[in-house]
Scaffold this active site. Structure first.
Site, PDB file in Angstrom:
ATOM      1  N   TYR A 235       9.033   9.404   9.220  1.00 31.53           N
ATOM      2  CA  TYR A 235      10.140   8.673   9.284  1.00 31.53           C
ATOM      3  C   TYR A 235      11.034   8.917  10.411  1.00 31.53           C
ATOM      4  O   TYR A 235      11.877   8.514  10.666  1.00 31.53           O
ATOM      5  CB  TYR A 235      10.763   8.235   7.969  1.00 31.53           C
ATOM      6  CG  TYR A 235       9.673   7.732   6.926  1.00 31.53           C
ATOM      7  CD1 TYR A 235       8.803   6.957   7.300  1.00 31.53           C
ATOM      8  CD2 TYR A 235       9.935   8.451   5.772  1.00 31.53           C
ATOM      9  CE1 TYR A 235       7.991   6.465   6.230  1.00 31.53           C
ATOM     10  CE2 TYR A 235       8.945   7.713   4.601  1.00 31.53           C
ATOM     11  CZ  TYR A 235       8.135   7.218   4.879  1.00 31.53           C
ATOM     12  OH  TYR A 235       7.286   6.693   3.794  1.00 31.53           O
TER      13      TYR A 235
ATOM     14  N   ASN B 240       3.552  -1.629  -0.660  1.00 29.94           N
ATOM     15  CA  ASN B 240       4.220  -1.216   0.397  1.00 29.94           C
ATOM     16  C   ASN B 240       3.834  -2.158   1.689  1.00 29.94           C
ATOM     17  O   ASN B 240       2.420  -2.663   1.511  1.00 29.94           O
ATOM     18  CB  ASN B 240       3.884   0.281   0.697  1.00 29.94           C
ATOM     19  CG  ASN B 240       4.650   1.316  -0.343  1.00 29.94           C
ATOM     20  OD1 ASN B 240       5.785   1.071  -0.494  1.00 29.94           O
ATOM     21  ND2 ASN B 240       3.879   2.236  -0.813  1.00 29.94           N
TER      22      ASN B 240
ATOM     23  N   HIS C 215      11.937   5.304   0.486  1.00 32.48           N
ATOM     24  CA  HIS C 215      11.174   6.276   1.100  1.00 32.48           C
ATOM     25  C   HIS C 215      12.188   7.082   2.052  1.00 32.48           C
ATOM     26  O   HIS C 215      11.771   8.134   2.582  1.00 32.48           O
ATOM     27  CB  HIS C 215       9.924   6.019   1.835  1.00 32.48           C
ATOM     28  CG  HIS C 215       8.726   5.623   0.848  1.00 32.48           C
ATOM     29  ND1 HIS C 215       7.900   4.936   1.399  1.00 32.48           N
ATOM     30  CD2 HIS C 215       8.737   5.612  -0.553  1.00 32.48           C
ATOM     31  CE1 HIS C 215       6.921   4.642   0.494  1.00 32.48           C
ATOM     32  NE2 HIS C 215       7.567   4.860  -0.678  1.00 32.48           N
TER      33      HIS C 215
ATOM     34  N   CYS D 233       9.793   1.558  -6.903  1.00 29.12           N
ATOM     35  CA  CYS D 233       9.103   2.551  -6.253  1.00 29.12           C
ATOM     36  C   CYS D 233       9.393   3.890  -7.451  1.00 29.12           C
ATOM     37  O   CYS D 233      10.533   3.644  -8.138  1.00 29.12           O
ATOM     38  CB  CYS D 233       9.581   3.015  -4.852  1.00 29.12           C
ATOM     39  SG  CYS D 233       8.616   4.437  -4.055  1.00 29.12           S
ATOM     40  N   HIS D 234       8.561   5.103  -7.371  1.00 29.05           N
ATOM     41  CA  HIS D 234       9.090   6.221  -8.303  1.00 29.05           C
ATOM     42  C   HIS D 234       9.377   7.390  -7.342  1.00 29.05           C
ATOM     43  O   HIS D 234       9.446   8.487  -7.980  1.00 29.05           O
ATOM     44  CB  HIS D 234       7.518   6.158  -8.961  1.00 29.05           C
ATOM     45  CG  HIS D 234       6.398   6.254  -8.045  1.00 29.05           C
ATOM     46  ND1 HIS D 234       5.396   5.716  -8.598  1.00 29.05           N
ATOM     47  CD2 HIS D 234       6.169   7.051  -6.870  1.00 29.05           C
ATOM     48  CE1 HIS D 234       4.333   5.931  -7.571  1.00 29.05           C
ATOM     49  NE2 HIS D 234       4.778   6.649  -6.652  1.00 29.05           N
TER      50      HIS D 234
END
Length: 488
Positions: A258, A149, A201, A170-171
């Site tokens: 975010y 990241n 994300h 990413c998971h």
């Protein structure tokens, strides 16, 4: 098959071991070479000892090398995996601590927001150094798999400026799908089919099918609100689902930072988060978790080494994408996953230059993305706000333009909801000065930033945040793990 895989930042011990054992679950990969590299000789030797134990116990011909000489590790590599955290926990602590002085309360701070933007400024020059070495010494046609990241910024820089064939991994999608399958009562996640698309994300489950039956918003909301755990842990995420009509991949705490609506006032933060685990919104939660994990590993290393002497079980292969991508590329066994790549028309209502996360298929011909996806308008609007911040942040990191960096931070949704322009200008000066050793591109800007700080009249406060927990001691962690074992 015999080829070389290099892992940069291999001192991320737990994650490196997971990637290693996942890859060795593929029968054809028994003869590969793993080249580990990290800045820390101590961490390298610790992880090498663990991986050597895995190889020895399973009687494999796999070769494991470790070196602080990055170019030597990359030489001849067909695949390169990055797990780096530039500046380590020391710099990361400033990513959380300094913004708190200006009222910005982050849970993770590794993607956007003030912390994530500065994290990108530290990482991008290093990523470009990696790319230079990759182009010069790695195997022709090498593929760079970035797990580090801020995912979008790192991948953006590697593709646009590093000119290396890069995919970001990413998971978050897998974890979100696990939750949805559970609340809908699926016996396994294989019963759930989905299209998930957006940016890292901030990816959205825009189509859900359970055993072929389409799942709508109302059914999904009811299922989450009826769940005894997720109804409390994912309050903010469920609220976004109600308003946007689709579920986000990202955890309650991550998603909260975010958006400009849920973390801008202390009383609102405590209303929307859950303190049962760091990932649900705790102030500086991931910093605390990372610190405890590091301390635990260093203290309990003999246990980690002992636990490595176990058979590799393909049934326990994780859902991390890396091993499945390598398997598909090398054997032509097709794999479907969600990958971070440059948009170029994949998502119709996001900018073409953005790094998006969306479904794709991998076979011997490479990663083939499903194109022509259109996000719901609210999802696209939220993603575009972040993309604009990411673009400015990448360009600032490349140019060393501190004014552009300040504009990037100013346009961050949560920062803009909390701080004034004067506060943002001073905060960025303070963060750049504090992290100067990891920000070579801003070397010429640091003296002027120090001068401005000495004359500043912007008021700050010492604030731990709305929902801070102390780092637990080894003794506390040991007692907690013992209690959990007894409860089971």
């Amino acid at each position: 098959m015999s080829f070389k895989i290099a892992i940069i930042g291999a001192g991320s011990v737990g994650f490196t071991k997971k990637l290693f054992t996942d890859i060795l679950c593929v029968p054809e990969f028994r003869d590969v070479e793993f080249a580990l590299t990290d800045l820390s000789e101590r961490n390298l030797q610790m992880i090498k000892s663990i991986l050597d134990r895995v190889v020895e116990f399973n009687r494999l011909p796999t070769k494991v090398t470790a070196t602080t000489d990055r170019r030597a590790a990359l030489e001849g590599a067909r695949y390169i995996i990055s797990c780096v955290r530039v500046g380590g926990l020391e710099a990361y602590a400033d990513d959380i601590r300094i913004p708190l002085k200006y009222g910005i309360d982050q849970c993770v701070g590794d993607t956007i927001c003030a912390g994530g933007i500065l994290y990108g400024q530290r990482n991008i020059p290093v990523i470009l150094d990696f790319c230079k070495d990759i182009l010069e010494v790695a195997e022709p046609g090498v593929k760079f798999l970035n797990y580090a990241n801020p995912m979008a910024m790192n991948t953006w820089a590697a593709i646009e400026y590093g000119r290396v064939d890069t995919v970001g991994l990413c998971h978050g999608v897998q974890h979100g799908a696990d939750q949805i399958a559970e609340v809908l009562g699926a016996k396994s996640r294989t019963e759930l089919d989905y299209v998930c698309s957006g940016i890292n994300h901030q990816t959205w489950f825009i189509d859900l099918r359970l055993n072929g039956r389409k799942i709508g918003k109302d059914e999904l909301v009811a299922a989450f609100e009826a769940h005894p755990v997720y109804s409390q842990q994912e309050k903010l995420r469920i609220d976004v689902l109600k308003r946007f009509g689709v579920y986000s991949t990202e955890s309650n705490g991550h998603l909260s930072e975010y958006l400009p609506w849920y973390r801008k006032r202390p009383d609102e933060i405590t209303r929307w988060i859950d303190m049962s685990d760091w990932i649900h919104g705790e102030t500086g939660g991931y910093l605390r978790y990372s610190t405890e994990t590091r301390n635990w590993f260093e203290t309990e290393f003999p246990q980690f080494l002992e636990s490595a002497a176990r058979p590799i079980d393909p049934a326990k292969r994780s859902n991390e994408h890396a091993s499945h991508i390598l398997e598909a590329l090398e054997t032509n066994r097709v794999y479907r996953g969600h990958f971070n790549v440059k948009n170029n028309g994949i998502i119709t209502n996001l900018p073409q230059d953005a790094i998006i996360e969306s479904p794709g298929f991998v076979d011997r011909f490479g990663i083939n993305m499903a194109a022509g996806i259109t996000l719901p308008e609210a999802c696209a609007a939220t993603c575009i706000s972040s993309i604009n911040v990411q673009r400015m942040s990448v360009h600032a990191a490349i140019s060393g333009d501190i004014d552009l960096l300040k504009l990037a931070v100013l346009h961050d949704p949560l920062v803009g909801a909390v701080s004034t322009p004067e506060e943002v200008w001073q905060m960025v000066d303070e963060m750049v000065v504090a992290q100067a050793r990891w920000l070579p591109q801003y070397a010429d800007a640091v003296p002027a930033a120090k001068e401005r700080l000495s004359k500043s009249r912007v008021k700050t406060r010492e604030w731990a945040g709305a929902a801070r927990r102390d780092v637990r001691s080894i003794e506390e962690l040991r007692a907690e793990k013992t209690a959990l074992k007894q409860a089971v």
